[in-house]
Design a protein around this motif. Structure first.
Motif, short mmCIF file in Angstrom:
data_model
loop_
_atom_site.label_atom_id
_atom_site.label_comp_id
_atom_site.label_asym_id
_atom_site.label_seq_id
_atom_site.Cartn_x
_atom_site.Cartn_y
_atom_site.Cartn_z
N LYS A 145 33.11 26.80 41.69
CA LYS A 145 33.02 28.10 41.03
C LYS A 145 33.95 29.14 41.68
O LYS A 145 34.67 29.85 40.98
CB LYS A 145 31.58 28.59 41.04
N MET A 146 33.94 29.25 43.01
CA MET A 146 34.76 30.27 43.67
C MET A 146 36.25 30.01 43.47
O MET A 146 37.04 30.94 43.34
CB MET A 146 34.43 30.36 45.16
N LEU A 147 36.64 28.75 43.44
CA LEU A 147 38.04 28.42 43.19
C LEU A 147 38.46 28.89 41.80
O LEU A 147 39.52 29.50 41.63
CB LEU A 147 38.27 26.91 43.32
N HIS A 148 37.62 28.65 40.81
CA HIS A 148 37.95 29.07 39.45
C HIS A 148 37.96 30.59 39.31
O HIS A 148 38.77 31.14 38.58
CB HIS A 148 36.99 28.41 38.45
N ILE A 149 37.08 31.26 40.04
CA ILE A 149 37.10 32.72 40.04
C ILE A 149 38.40 33.22 40.66
O ILE A 149 39.03 34.15 40.14
CB ILE A 149 35.88 33.28 40.79
N GLN A 150 38.82 32.60 41.75
CA GLN A 150 40.07 32.99 42.41
C GLN A 150 41.27 32.78 41.49
O GLN A 150 42.16 33.63 41.41
CB GLN A 150 40.25 32.19 43.70
N ILE A 151 41.31 31.67 40.80
CA ILE A 151 42.41 31.39 39.87
C ILE A 151 42.41 32.42 38.74
O ILE A 151 43.45 32.96 38.38
CB ILE A 151 42.30 29.95 39.31
N ARG A 152 41.23 32.72 38.20
CA ARG A 152 41.13 33.72 37.14
C ARG A 152 41.60 35.09 37.62
O ARG A 152 42.36 35.79 36.94
CB ARG A 152 39.68 33.82 36.65
N ASP A 153 41.17 35.48 38.83
CA ASP A 153 41.58 36.77 39.37
C ASP A 153 43.09 36.84 39.58
O ASP A 153 43.72 37.86 39.31
CB ASP A 153 40.86 37.06 40.68
N PHE A 154 43.66 35.75 40.07
CA PHE A 154 45.11 35.72 40.27
C PHE A 154 45.85 35.87 38.94
O PHE A 154 46.79 36.65 38.82
CB PHE A 154 45.54 34.42 40.97
N LYS A 155 45.42 35.14 37.93
CA LYS A 155 46.07 35.22 36.62
C LYS A 155 45.96 36.63 36.05
O LYS A 155 46.93 37.16 35.49
CB LYS A 155 45.44 34.22 35.64
N ASN A 156 44.78 37.24 36.18
CA ASN A 156 44.61 38.61 35.67
C ASN A 156 45.49 39.59 36.42
O ASN A 156 46.08 40.49 35.83
CB ASN A 156 43.15 39.03 35.75
N TRP A 157 45.58 39.45 37.74
CA TRP A 157 46.45 40.31 38.53
C TRP A 157 47.90 40.13 38.12
O TRP A 157 48.62 41.11 37.93
CB TRP A 157 46.28 39.99 40.02
N LEU A 158 48.31 38.89 37.96
CA LEU A 158 49.69 38.60 37.60
C LEU A 158 50.05 39.19 36.24
O LEU A 158 51.09 39.81 36.07
CB LEU A 158 49.90 37.08 37.59
N ARG A 159 49.16 39.03 35.27
CA ARG A 159 49.40 39.57 33.94
C ARG A 159 49.38 41.10 33.93
O ARG A 159 50.15 41.74 33.23
CB ARG A 159 48.35 39.06 32.96
N GLY A 160 48.49 41.67 34.72
CA GLY A 160 48.34 43.11 34.74
C GLY A 160 49.44 43.82 35.50
O GLY A 160 49.97 44.83 35.04
N VAL A 161 49.81 43.31 36.64
CA VAL A 161 50.80 43.97 37.49
C VAL A 161 52.22 43.68 37.03
O VAL A 161 53.05 44.57 36.93
CB VAL A 161 50.62 43.55 38.97
N HIS A 162 52.51 42.43 36.75
CA HIS A 162 53.88 42.04 36.48
C HIS A 162 54.19 41.85 34.98
O HIS A 162 55.35 41.92 34.59
CB HIS A 162 54.23 40.77 37.24
N SER A 163 53.20 41.57 34.20
CA SER A 163 53.28 41.33 32.75
C SER A 163 54.27 40.24 32.34
O SER A 163 54.08 39.58 31.35
CB SER A 163 53.56 42.62 31.98
N TYR A 164 55.33 40.04 33.09
CA TYR A 164 56.25 38.94 32.83
C TYR A 164 56.58 38.30 34.17
O TYR A 164 56.81 38.98 35.15
CB TYR A 164 57.55 39.43 32.19
N CYS A 165 56.57 36.98 34.21
CA CYS A 165 56.83 36.27 35.46
C CYS A 165 57.99 35.30 35.27
O CYS A 165 58.00 34.52 34.35
CB CYS A 165 55.61 35.50 35.89
N ASN A 166 58.90 35.37 36.18
CA ASN A 166 60.02 34.45 36.20
C ASN A 166 59.66 33.28 37.10
O ASN A 166 59.19 33.49 38.22
CB ASN A 166 61.26 35.19 36.72
N LYS A 167 59.86 32.06 36.64
CA LYS A 167 59.55 30.87 37.45
C LYS A 167 60.22 30.91 38.82
O LYS A 167 59.66 30.47 39.81
CB LYS A 167 60.01 29.61 36.72
#
Length: 100
Positions: free
Chosen positions: A53-75
């Motif tokens: 559960k905590m791993l999935h919460i961490q992954i979700r939080d990272f994705k939300n942060w990435l989408r919110g802060v950067h909105s576009y990500c370059n590989k």
């Protein structure tokens, strides 16, 4: 490092995980050869994320942060984004110490 074979994971285990550490991993077969050197490696099935559960919460939080802060990500810069997130995550409880 490419792939997730035992050969690919072994350097990570050798560098970052003590032999007597308690390690909980999913049921993936690539961990089996590592059990000899890491006898406390316990594998359990994910059960659609319920057992990690905590791993999935961490992954979700990272994705939300990435989408919110950067909105576009370059590989090309993905590792830098990951580094920044975990730099902030690891220091979130030490703000008083960080800003003296």
């Amino acid at each position: 490092m490419q792939g997730y074979s035992a050969a690919s994971l072994k350097p990570i285990f050798d560098t970052h995980i003590k032999n007597d550490a308690q390690v909980l991993a999913d049921g993936w077969c690539g961990y089996n050869p590592l059990k000899e050197e890491c006898p406390n490696l316990k594998q359990t099935l994910s059960n659609k994320g319920k057992n990690f559960k905590m791993l999935h919460i961490q992954i979700r939080d990272f994705k939300n942060w990435l989408r919110g802060v950067h909105s576009y990500c370059n590989k090309e810069y993905l590792q830098k984004y990951i580094d920044e997130y975990f730099f902030r995550f690891n220091r979130r409880n030490h703000r008083k110490i960080n800003f003296r």
